[in-house]
Scaffold this motif. Structure first.
Motif, PDB file in Angstrom:
ATOM      1  N   ARG A  97       0.802  -1.218   0.000  1.00  0.00           N
ATOM      2  CA  ARG A  97       0.000   0.000   0.000  1.00  0.00           C
ATOM      3  C   ARG A  97       0.837   1.271   0.000  1.00  0.00           C
ATOM      4  O   ARG A  97       0.308   2.372  -0.158  1.00  0.00           O
ATOM      5  CB  ARG A  97      -0.949  -0.014   1.201  1.00  0.00           C
ATOM      6  CG  ARG A  97      -2.104  -0.990   1.041  1.00  0.00           C
ATOM      7  CD  ARG A  97      -2.773  -1.254   2.387  1.00  0.00           C
ATOM      8  NE  ARG A  97      -3.508  -0.102   2.857  1.00  0.00           N
ATOM      9  CZ  ARG A  97      -4.819   0.106   2.639  1.00  0.00           C
ATOM     10  NH1 ARG A  97      -5.517  -0.776   1.955  1.00  0.00           N
ATOM     11  NH2 ARG A  97      -5.417   1.169   3.122  1.00  0.00           N
ATOM     12  N   CYS A 122      -2.796   8.775  -6.695  1.00  0.00           N
ATOM     13  CA  CYS A 122      -4.217   8.562  -6.398  1.00  0.00           C
ATOM     14  C   CYS A 122      -4.851   7.398  -7.154  1.00  0.00           C
ATOM     15  O   CYS A 122      -6.071   7.206  -7.070  1.00  0.00           O
ATOM     16  CB  CYS A 122      -4.995   9.843  -6.702  1.00  0.00           C
ATOM     17  SG  CYS A 122      -4.492  11.257  -5.697  1.00  0.00           S
ATOM     18  N   GLU A 124      -5.033   4.291  -6.696  1.00  0.00           N
ATOM     19  CA  GLU A 124      -5.664   3.235  -5.893  1.00  0.00           C
ATOM     20  C   GLU A 124      -6.793   3.778  -5.013  1.00  0.00           C
ATOM     21  O   GLU A 124      -7.375   3.041  -4.219  1.00  0.00           O
ATOM     22  CB  GLU A 124      -4.620   2.545  -5.010  1.00  0.00           C
ATOM     23  CG  GLU A 124      -3.539   1.786  -5.765  1.00  0.00           C
ATOM     24  CD  GLU A 124      -4.017   0.457  -6.342  1.00  0.00           C
ATOM     25  OE1 GLU A 124      -5.244   0.168  -6.250  1.00  0.00           O
ATOM     26  OE2 GLU A 124      -3.192  -0.289  -6.892  1.00  0.00           O
ATOM     27  N   GLU A 125      -7.108   5.058  -5.135  1.00  0.00           N
ATOM     28  CA  GLU A 125      -8.233   5.617  -4.393  1.00  0.00           C
ATOM     29  C   GLU A 125      -9.548   5.133  -5.026  1.00  0.00           C
ATOM     30  O   GLU A 125      -9.607   4.826  -6.208  1.00  0.00           O
ATOM     31  CB  GLU A 125      -8.177   7.146  -4.413  1.00  0.00           C
ATOM     32  CG  GLU A 125      -6.904   7.756  -3.852  1.00  0.00           C
ATOM     33  CD  GLU A 125      -6.812   7.670  -2.329  1.00  0.00           C
ATOM     34  OE1 GLU A 125      -7.728   7.113  -1.682  1.00  0.00           O
ATOM     35  OE2 GLU A 125      -5.805   8.178  -1.790  1.00  0.00           O
ATOM     36  N   ARG A 126     -10.593   5.075  -4.213  1.00  0.00           N
ATOM     37  CA  ARG A 126     -11.914   4.668  -4.688  1.00  0.00           C
ATOM     38  C   ARG A 126     -12.910   5.809  -4.493  1.00  0.00           C
ATOM     39  O   ARG A 126     -12.799   6.576  -3.550  1.00  0.00           O
ATOM     40  CB  ARG A 126     -12.396   3.413  -3.951  1.00  0.00           C
ATOM     41  CG  ARG A 126     -11.554   2.181  -4.255  1.00  0.00           C
ATOM     42  CD  ARG A 126     -12.198   0.942  -3.706  1.00  0.00           C
ATOM     43  NE  ARG A 126     -11.527  -0.273  -4.157  1.00  0.00           N
ATOM     44  CZ  ARG A 126     -12.040  -1.491  -4.061  1.00  0.00           C
ATOM     45  NH1 ARG A 126     -13.241  -1.650  -3.517  1.00  0.00           N
ATOM     46  NH2 ARG A 126     -11.375  -2.542  -4.492  1.00  0.00           N
ATOM     47  N   SER A 130     -12.946   4.373   0.071  1.00  0.00           N
ATOM     48  CA  SER A 130     -12.415   3.148   0.676  1.00  0.00           C
ATOM     49  C   SER A 130     -11.042   2.750   0.135  1.00  0.00           C
ATOM     50  O   SER A 130     -10.523   1.700   0.495  1.00  0.00           O
ATOM     51  CB  SER A 130     -13.396   1.983   0.469  1.00  0.00           C
ATOM     52  OG  SER A 130     -13.541   1.689  -0.920  1.00  0.00           O
ATOM     53  N   GLY A 131     -10.464   3.573  -0.741  1.00  0.00           N
ATOM     54  CA  GLY A 131      -9.169   3.244  -1.328  1.00  0.00           C
ATOM     55  C   GLY A 131      -8.009   3.730  -0.482  1.00  0.00           C
ATOM     56  O   GLY A 131      -8.156   4.105   0.682  1.00  0.00           O
ATOM     57  N   TYR A 132      -6.836   3.724  -1.091  1.00  0.00           N
ATOM     58  CA  TYR A 132      -5.618   4.157  -0.382  1.00  0.00           C
ATOM     59  C   TYR A 132      -4.727   4.907  -1.372  1.00  0.00           C
ATOM     60  O   TYR A 132      -4.956   4.848  -2.565  1.00  0.00           O
ATOM     61  CB  TYR A 132      -4.890   2.946   0.227  1.00  0.00           C
ATOM     62  CG  TYR A 132      -4.351   1.923  -0.764  1.00  0.00           C
ATOM     63  CD1 TYR A 132      -3.050   2.014  -1.261  1.00  0.00           C
ATOM     64  CD2 TYR A 132      -5.137   0.857  -1.210  1.00  0.00           C
ATOM     65  CE1 TYR A 132      -2.547   1.082  -2.166  1.00  0.00           C
ATOM     66  CE2 TYR A 132      -4.642  -0.082  -2.109  1.00  0.00           C
ATOM     67  CZ  TYR A 132      -3.352   0.034  -2.579  1.00  0.00           C
ATOM     68  OH  TYR A 132      -2.861  -0.892  -3.473  1.00  0.00           O
ATOM     69  N   ALA A 149      -8.960   4.505 -13.186  1.00  0.00           N
ATOM     70  CA  ALA A 149      -9.443   3.393 -12.373  1.00  0.00           C
ATOM     71  C   ALA A 149     -10.378   2.482 -13.165  1.00  0.00           C
ATOM     72  O   ALA A 149     -10.313   1.254 -13.055  1.00  0.00           O
ATOM     73  CB  ALA A 149     -10.150   3.927 -11.126  1.00  0.00           C
ATOM     74  N   THR A 153      -9.294  -1.510 -14.379  1.00  0.00           N
ATOM     75  CA  THR A 153     -10.116  -2.684 -14.092  1.00  0.00           C
ATOM     76  C   THR A 153     -10.557  -3.373 -15.379  1.00  0.00           C
ATOM     77  O   THR A 153     -10.542  -4.610 -15.470  1.00  0.00           O
ATOM     78  CB  THR A 153     -11.346  -2.280 -13.260  1.00  0.00           C
ATOM     79  OG1 THR A 153     -10.907  -1.791 -11.992  1.00  0.00           O
ATOM     80  CG2 THR A 153     -12.275  -3.465 -13.038  1.00  0.00           C
ATOM     81  N   GLN A 183     -16.750   1.929  -6.145  1.00  0.00           N
ATOM     82  CA  GLN A 183     -15.344   1.933  -6.550  1.00  0.00           C
ATOM     83  C   GLN A 183     -15.064   2.987  -7.614  1.00  0.00           C
ATOM     84  O   GLN A 183     -13.990   3.605  -7.612  1.00  0.00           O
ATOM     85  CB  GLN A 183     -14.934   0.554  -7.081  1.00  0.00           C
ATOM     86  CG  GLN A 183     -13.458   0.454  -7.456  1.00  0.00           C
ATOM     87  CD  GLN A 183     -13.022  -0.978  -7.719  1.00  0.00           C
ATOM     88  OE1 GLN A 183     -13.692  -1.914  -7.322  1.00  0.00           O
ATOM     89  NE2 GLN A 183     -11.893  -1.148  -8.384  1.00  0.00           N
TER      90      GLN A 183
END
Length: 215
Positions: A97, A122, A124-126, A130-132, A149, A153, A183
């Motif tokens: 992470r 950014c 991996e942000e949702r 809820s992301g990081y 994002a 996917t 997401q």
């Protein structure tokens, strides 16, 4: 002969930031044993969405490079974690992470790459927070990262992996639509739908070529 170790004016003029960034991304794909050139594909496909929101060549280049270098921070992740086939434990996830912030620190050192660096940090942000690494939500996440994002996917689901075969575009589309508002940013999902015909062709061809000079 040794004098050539110090770049002269001709060497400086021939240096291409775009080629350097592409080389960094290729090095990471090789380290992750990603033979399908994932980084180039997602950068190429993210441009399809980005062009719906921007026509400034400088902005589009930044989004392309940010998508291309999204996982650069994984260079600092040990192989036993990066290439682990089984699920990561809590301690290993803590290491993984860190890669968005590590990538941000690397890219932010490059000149005129602030927008790209934000995408790297950014990605991996949702949308629901809820992301990081920072738990950003909604419009606090840069638009380029929100567009990326969806594309990331889409590419991950439709690409073959050693442990599973890729799914169809329709199956990936259904799952992405189901995660709009959680997401994914609904704005980015709608952009994917508007570009569906073009993206279908690109996913089928596994497009990995994009000439950044064209924007």
């Amino acid at each position: 002969m040794l004098d050539r170790a110090n770049p002269g004016p001709d060497d400086a003029e021939s240096f291409s930031p775009a080629a350097f960034v592409e080389a960094l991304a290729e090095a990471l794909d090789l380290r992750e044993r990603e033979t399908g050139l994932h980084s180039r594909r997602v950068a190429c496909h993210t441009q399809v969405l980005a062009r719906q929101f921007a026509d400034d060549p400088a902005v589009l280049r930044q989004i392309y490079w940010g998508a291309l270098l999204h996982d650069l921070g994984k260079i600092g992740v040990p192989d036993e974690i990066l290439l682990k086939a089984s699920p990561l434990d809590a301690e290993e996830w803590a290491v993984m992470r860190r890669h968005p912030d590590d990538g941000f620190r690397i890219v932010s050192h490059l000149p005129n790459m602030s927008v790209a660096a934000q995408i790297v940090q950014c990605h991996e942000e949702r949308f629901d927070g809820s992301g990081y690494p920072r738990g950003l939500a909604g419009n606090a996440i840069p638009l380029g990262a929100r567009l990326f994002a969806v594309i990331d996917t889409l590419d991950a689901m439709t690409s073959d992996r050693p442990y599973r075969a890729g799914v169809s575009f329709d199956a990936a589309k259904t799952e992405i639509l189901a995660m709009a508002g959680t997401q994914f940013d609904p704005l980015a999902v709608n952009a994917m739908i508007r570009a569906e015909a073009e993206l279908r062709k690109m996913v089928t061809m596994k497009c990995a070529q994009f000439d950044v000079r064209s924007i």
